[in-house]
Design a protein around this motif. Structure first.
Motif, PDB file in Angstrom:
ATOM      1  N   GLN A 380      60.538 -10.258  50.431  1.00 24.45           N
ATOM      2  CA  GLN A 380      61.686 -10.880  49.779  1.00 24.45           C
ATOM      3  C   GLN A 380      61.386 -12.358  49.468  1.00 24.45           C
ATOM      4  O   GLN A 380      61.663 -12.846  48.371  1.00 24.45           O
ATOM      5  CB  GLN A 380      62.858 -10.798  50.746  1.00 24.45           C
ATOM      6  CG  GLN A 380      64.181 -10.691  50.053  1.00 24.45           C
ATOM      7  CD  GLN A 380      65.255 -10.487  51.103  1.00 24.45           C
ATOM      8  OE1 GLN A 380      65.042  -9.786  52.113  1.00 24.45           O
ATOM      9  NE2 GLN A 380      66.387 -11.099  50.903  1.00 24.45           N
ATOM     10  N   HIS A 381      60.783 -13.016  50.455  1.00 22.15           N
ATOM     11  CA  HIS A 381      60.446 -14.425  50.287  1.00 22.15           C
ATOM     12  C   HIS A 381      59.463 -14.608  49.124  1.00 22.15           C
ATOM     13  O   HIS A 381      59.636 -15.489  48.274  1.00 22.15           O
ATOM     14  CB  HIS A 381      59.845 -14.950  51.598  1.00 22.15           C
ATOM     15  CG  HIS A 381      59.644 -16.429  51.622  1.00 22.15           C
ATOM     16  ND1 HIS A 381      60.569 -17.323  51.122  1.00 22.15           N
ATOM     17  CD2 HIS A 381      58.610 -17.205  52.084  1.00 22.15           C
ATOM     18  CE1 HIS A 381      60.137 -18.557  51.272  1.00 22.15           C
ATOM     19  NE2 HIS A 381      58.936 -18.512  51.848  1.00 22.15           N
ATOM     20  N   GLU A 383      59.055 -12.598  46.603  1.00 17.74           N
ATOM     21  CA  GLU A 383      59.739 -12.295  45.333  1.00 17.74           C
ATOM     22  C   GLU A 383      60.459 -13.534  44.790  1.00 17.74           C
ATOM     23  O   GLU A 383      60.369 -13.856  43.603  1.00 17.74           O
ATOM     24  CB  GLU A 383      60.756 -11.180  45.540  1.00 17.74           C
ATOM     25  CG  GLU A 383      60.237  -9.830  45.063  1.00 17.74           C
ATOM     26  CD  GLU A 383      61.028  -8.683  45.665  1.00 17.74           C
ATOM     27  OE1 GLU A 383      62.272  -8.746  45.652  1.00 17.74           O
ATOM     28  OE2 GLU A 383      60.370  -7.748  46.170  1.00 17.74           O
ATOM     29  N   GLU A 384      61.171 -14.245  45.712  1.00 23.50           N
ATOM     30  CA  GLU A 384      61.922 -15.436  45.300  1.00 23.50           C
ATOM     31  C   GLU A 384      60.971 -16.503  44.758  1.00 23.50           C
ATOM     32  O   GLU A 384      61.218 -17.138  43.726  1.00 23.50           O
ATOM     33  CB  GLU A 384      62.698 -16.004  46.492  1.00 23.50           C
ATOM     34  CG  GLU A 384      63.944 -15.180  46.790  1.00 23.50           C
ATOM     35  CD  GLU A 384      64.486 -15.426  48.194  1.00 23.50           C
ATOM     36  OE1 GLU A 384      65.291 -14.605  48.645  1.00 23.50           O
ATOM     37  OE2 GLU A 384      64.069 -16.431  48.836  1.00 23.50           O
ATOM     38  N   GLU A 387      59.590 -15.582  41.402  1.00 21.08           N
ATOM     39  CA  GLU A 387      60.636 -15.733  40.384  1.00 21.08           C
ATOM     40  C   GLU A 387      60.690 -17.202  39.907  1.00 21.08           C
ATOM     41  O   GLU A 387      60.668 -17.482  38.707  1.00 21.08           O
ATOM     42  CB  GLU A 387      61.976 -15.335  40.987  1.00 21.08           C
ATOM     43  CG  GLU A 387      62.928 -14.743  39.983  1.00 21.08           C
ATOM     44  CD  GLU A 387      64.170 -14.241  40.702  1.00 21.08           C
ATOM     45  OE1 GLU A 387      64.078 -13.217  41.393  1.00 21.08           O
ATOM     46  OE2 GLU A 387      65.209 -14.915  40.589  1.00 21.08           O
ATOM     47  N   ASP A 388      60.695 -18.125  40.892  1.00 22.75           N
ATOM     48  CA  ASP A 388      60.722 -19.561  40.548  1.00 22.75           C
ATOM     49  C   ASP A 388      59.482 -19.947  39.746  1.00 22.75           C
ATOM     50  O   ASP A 388      59.566 -20.679  38.756  1.00 22.75           O
ATOM     51  CB  ASP A 388      60.727 -20.424  41.825  1.00 22.75           C
ATOM     52  CG  ASP A 388      62.102 -20.408  42.472  1.00 22.75           C
ATOM     53  OD1 ASP A 388      63.028 -19.871  41.835  1.00 22.75           O
ATOM     54  OD2 ASP A 388      62.214 -20.908  43.613  1.00 22.75           O
TER      55      ASP A 388
END
Ligand code: ADP
Length: 524
Positions: A380-381, A383-384, A387-388
């Motif tokens: 999850q980390h 992915e974030e 994304e940025d």
């Protein structure tokens, strides 16, 4: 008549006895003859042996050491021809006078004690030419059947070649020692097991001990208590794996002060590739360390001082940007300042990143990098973060593949910082590529791994361990093409190692690179 018969009988008896005696004597004679023949042949063999032997052999008789026996080899070495038997040794070899040989022979002759010496230099005049030869020899007293000393036997070997070689070896060893003692470095030699057998003078001066005392104690005694365990472990690893050592270590001097050294050790191997010894050098870098610390403190101060104004610049730029209307091509055309503000924002962000890296670096140097560990989901980390990064790297495709879903207990921001560093490098060093692949996978039962693969310029094999060093940037024509300070990977390595993970790279020039870090899994 009777008495005459008796007499004849007696005489016949005597004749019989004599005949028996004669037979016995004849038998004894035959036996003696055989013995003599045997002795003769033994003597012959002995003589042959002595005369044809490569050993130098002579017997000198009496006080004047008259040559009684001299084999061919010794006559050859004397170089005075064949006519030497019956002459006193010093008459045949007058050059021996003053070389102590006569005194040695006299002593053996008078005391009956044999004498042995190795590699004795003797000046001889061989066939008219003076020559220095070296001999191993034994002088042995010769006794008669009554046990009285009648002469001296000389059994010798010409070891000139060996002695000259030994002298050469000794000379080069002396030169080597001198060189090693002359050098400003601390040099030592250890056996294959790592036990030190030699320290140069610089070492002894540094610790204020003599060789015997210092060799007698484990060298690890002078390690700083904070590093002792770690250094012992690294050295043990080098010894078992035959790896070179290259490490900065603090060593205690004669006054009890610890000074920084750069310590290196390398294995010496024989023709079969087995380690026979280890050579180590330790160079004091205390002054450099002090200088380095001063620079670091200065960098830390500057970074601190810069951080506040730069952060507020960023704040004002963002404020100004927020006052402008949202993205709209038509309106943007009229707002000339908008692209400039956007550029200022990007540049300021770069500056902030650099300042943070500088600060992190000095925190690492001063052991102040604290990890705020928490449990989080790695996928999850990632992915974030991706994304940025996708948002700010629109020209390149960032592809995330989750092969393994996992939780870890780590410093979330720091792990994110490593991933950002990997990805920004992948983008930066792929001038023509347009794809970066990020993969989260299982490394083994204990560790998860994150790999970032690019199709960029790649890294030469010899550079692949260097790039994790502080300020290291690959030099060459292209160096200036890519902006950077050579801090990112150094920080990444420190962060990952502080999490008990590993960082490594696979790369081929012109094809691309694959950076991986591993991190322990949280099983609970
Ligand atoms: P920099 O700020 O110079 O990029 P880093 O510590 O991140 O500092 O990287 C050190 C050096 O390693 C870089 O200067 C570059 O030469 C090389 N390097 C790092 N990542 C890559 C990559 N993905 N491809 C090729 N070279 C790389």
């Amino acid at each position: 008549m009777k008495s005459e018969d008796l007499r004849i009988e007696q005489l016949e008896q005597e004749i019989e006895d004599k005949k028996r005696e004669i037979k016995r004597l004849q038998a004894e004679n035959i036996h003696l003859q055989e013995t003599v023949r045997g002795l003769d042949s033994e003597a012959h063999k002995f003589k042959d042996l002595v005369y044809s032997s490569k050993f130098l052999f002579a017997i000198f008789m009496g006080e004047n050491h008259v040559i009684d026996i001299a084999n061919e080899s010794i006559k050859e070495v004397w170089g005075k021809g064949d006519d030497v038997i019956g002459k006193p040794l010093l008459e045949v070899l007058p050059e021996l006078k003053g070389q102590g040989i006569k005194e040695l022979l006299d002593n053996v002759y008078h005391t009956g004690e044999s004498y042995h010496a190795d590699e004795v230099p003797i000046e001889l005049v061989i066939k008219g030419k003076p020559e220095l030869r070296y001999f191993d020899f034994t002088y042995q007293p010769q006794k008669n059947t009554k046990g009285e000393i009648i002469g001296v036997a000389d059994i010798a070997t010409d070891v000139t070649k060996q002695a000259l070689l030994n002298k050469k070896i000794k000379k080069s060893e002396r030169e080597f020692r001198k060189l090693v003692n002359f050098m400003p470095h601390k040099i030592s030699l250890a056996n294959a097991e790592g036990d030190t057998i030699f320290y140069n003078q610089n070492w002894l001066d540094y610790v204020g001990k003599d060789l015997e005392d210092f060799i007698g104690e484990p060298w690890t005694n002078i390690l700083h208590p904070d590093e002792k365990e770690e250094v012992e472990q690294v050295v043990a690893e080098c010894l078992t794996e035959g790896k070179n050592l290259d490490k900065e270590i603090r060593l205690r001097d004669r006054n009890g002060d610890y000074k920084w050294h750069i310590c290196r050790a390398t294995a010496v191997k024989n023709d079969e590739g087995e380690i026979t010894s280890w050579i180590s050098s330790s160079t004091e870098i205390q002054n450099l360390k002090i200088e380095e610390k001063r620079n670091e403190d200065f960098l830390k101060l500057i970074s601190h001082e810069l951080k506040t104004p730069v952060t507020s610049i960023k704040g004002y730029v963002q404020l100004l940007l927020s006052l402008l209307p949202a993205d709209n091509k038509e309106v943007d055309k009229k707002l000339i300042m908008k692209p400039y503000l956007n550029r200022i924002e990007t540049q300021v962000e770069r500056l902030i990143r650099l300042i943070s890296e500088m600060l992190d670096m000095s925190r690492i140097e001063q052991n102040e990098l604290d990890l705020k560990k928490e449990q989080f989901n790695l996928n999850q980390h990632a992915e974030e973060i991706i994304e940025d990064l996708t948002y700010s790297n629109k020209d390149i495709q960032l592809e995330l593949e989750n092969n393994f879903n996992c939780n870890v207990v780590a410093d979330k921001d720091r792990i994110g910082q490593v991933l950002i560093n990997f990805v920004t490098n992948a983008v930066k060093y792929s001038p023509t590529g347009n794809l970066v692949q990020i993969k989260i996978h299982r490394h083994n039962s204990e560790m998860a791994a994150v790999t970032v693969k690019d199709f960029g310029i790649g890294i030469e094999e010899k550079e692949q361990t260097q790039i994790f060093k502080r300020f290291y940037r690959i030099s060459g024509e292209k160096a200036d093409t890519y902006a950077g300070f050579g801090i990112g990977l150094f920080l990444s390595k420190e962060i990952i190692e502080r999490h008990n993970g590993k960082i490594f790279v696979k790369s081929e020039v012109g094809k691309g690179s694959e950076f991986t870090f591993t991190i322990p899994l949280n099983h609970t």
